[in-house]
Design a protein around this motif. Structure first.
Motif, short mmCIF file in Angstrom:
data_model
loop_
_atom_site.label_atom_id
_atom_site.label_comp_id
_atom_site.label_asym_id
_atom_site.label_seq_id
_atom_site.Cartn_x
_atom_site.Cartn_y
_atom_site.Cartn_z
N LYS A 153 0.85 -1.19 0.00
CA LYS A 153 0.00 0.00 0.00
C LYS A 153 0.88 1.24 0.00
O LYS A 153 2.05 1.18 0.42
N SER A 154 0.32 2.36 -0.46
CA SER A 154 1.06 3.61 -0.42
C SER A 154 0.11 4.77 -0.13
O SER A 154 -1.04 4.77 -0.58
N LEU A 155 0.60 5.74 0.63
CA LEU A 155 -0.16 6.95 0.94
C LEU A 155 0.83 8.09 1.04
O LEU A 155 1.71 8.09 1.90
N HIS A 157 1.00 12.40 1.00
CA HIS A 157 0.22 13.63 1.09
C HIS A 157 0.89 14.73 0.28
O HIS A 157 2.08 14.99 0.42
N PRO A 162 -4.10 13.79 -1.25
CA PRO A 162 -3.22 12.63 -1.18
C PRO A 162 -3.18 11.81 -2.47
O PRO A 162 -4.09 11.87 -3.29
N ILE A 164 -3.09 7.87 -3.05
CA ILE A 164 -3.34 6.71 -2.19
C ILE A 164 -3.65 5.48 -3.06
O ILE A 164 -4.48 5.55 -3.96
N HIS A 165 -2.94 4.39 -2.82
CA HIS A 165 -3.10 3.20 -3.66
C HIS A 165 -2.92 1.91 -2.86
O HIS A 165 -2.13 1.87 -1.91
N GLY A 206 -6.89 2.93 -6.50
CA GLY A 206 -6.81 4.17 -5.74
C GLY A 206 -6.85 5.38 -6.63
O GLY A 206 -7.48 5.37 -7.68
N LYS A 246 -7.80 -0.19 3.35
CA LYS A 246 -7.22 1.03 2.75
C LYS A 246 -5.94 1.40 3.49
O LYS A 246 -5.75 1.07 4.66
N PRO A 247 -5.05 2.11 2.82
CA PRO A 247 -3.85 2.61 3.49
C PRO A 247 -4.21 3.66 4.55
O PRO A 247 -5.12 4.44 4.36
N ASP A 249 -2.33 6.36 7.73
CA ASP A 249 -1.09 6.96 8.25
C ASP A 249 -0.56 6.16 9.43
O ASP A 249 -1.33 5.61 10.22
#
Length: 249
Positions: A153-155, A157, A162, A164-165, A206, A246-247, A249
């Motif tokens: 996953k990636s997030l 900002h 953002p 987000i995937h 995403g 979901k990703p 923080d």
């Protein structure tokens, strides 16, 4: 009132930066260009304001392939609305394409600000999207050699929002270009969203800072299923639902 004006003035530079970073329109086509089979299907994507073009195809905006004086209308088979400024149409020629001919993809009555074409770095203009038809008919569906599995996953900002995937690994046996018909379900609300996304360079659910097929709300749990479609419209078997979160923080 004074504080409100100061807050508004502070916001204005950010708003202008966001507008500069994210374009207001964009049309793209699959296949991109080049050689195609006699039974090719086409997918058009519209970003932001260009979504109105996709929704108005063959009503306000006739779409067709052109070769000299010949026109082959493209029939709209499917319309899919993404969750973040994207809408797409799946199109099929109403008549057979003739091998050896070169066709140009055309949409009539586009507003002046809309551009359908391939950006030319030398001229800073847009070249027509053109296809050369081969004497091949592809009737073989793509095959999963490794069905999708969550990879990571990636997030990230950014100032305007953002990126987000949720990324999946997979492997496919297919000679031509292909897309992945992706259905994502929010397990909290039951809402399902369908969109054809690219899979040749990896499968990702995403959105980026400016747009994307899928968004994530305050719900944590989702699931997705996948089906391959090649450039000739051949469809693979559909996977089972794959649960993911979901990703965060």
């Amino acid at each position: 009132m004074k504080l409100s004006i100061i807050a508004l003035l502070a916001f204005i530079p950010v708003a202008f930066n966001c507008l500069a970073d994210c374009a207001g329109t964009g049309l793209s086509a699959f296949p991109y260009q080049g050689e195609i089979n006699k039974n090719t299907v086409f997918v058009l994507d519209g970003y932001a304001e260009s979504q109105q073009v996709i929704n108005g195809l063959n009503e306000k905006f006739p779409v067709y392939l052109k070769s000299g004086d010949e026109r082959i209308p493209l029939k709209v088979l499917e319309i899919h609305v993404g969750q973040f400024y994207l809408t797409q149409a799946v199109l099929k020629p109403e008549m057979s394409l003739i091998p050896g001919k070169k066709y140009q993809l055309v949409i009539d009555h586009l507003p002046d600000y809309e551009k359908l074409g391939v950006y030319n770095l030398k001229t800073h203009g847009f070249d027509p999207i053109s296809y050369f038809v081969t004497d091949t008919t592809d009737m073989e569906a793509p095959v999963w050699t490794e069905k999708p599995q969550e990879k990571d996953k990636s997030l990230t900002h950014f100032g305007c929002g953002p990126s987000i995937h949720v990324n999946f690994k997979m492997d496919v046996k297919e000679q031509s270009e292909f897309l992945v018909k992706t259905t994502v379900k929010n397990r909290k609300t039951g809402t399902e969203t369908i969109y054809y996304i690219g899979g040749k360079e990896g499968l990702s659910i995403g959105h980026g800072m400016c747009s994307g097929a899928f968004t994530f709300d305050d719900s944590l749990e989702y699931e997705a299923k996948f089906q391959l479609m090649d450039a000739s419209g051949n469809i693979s078997e559909e996977t089972d639902w794959i649960a993911f979160t979901k990703p965060i923080d």
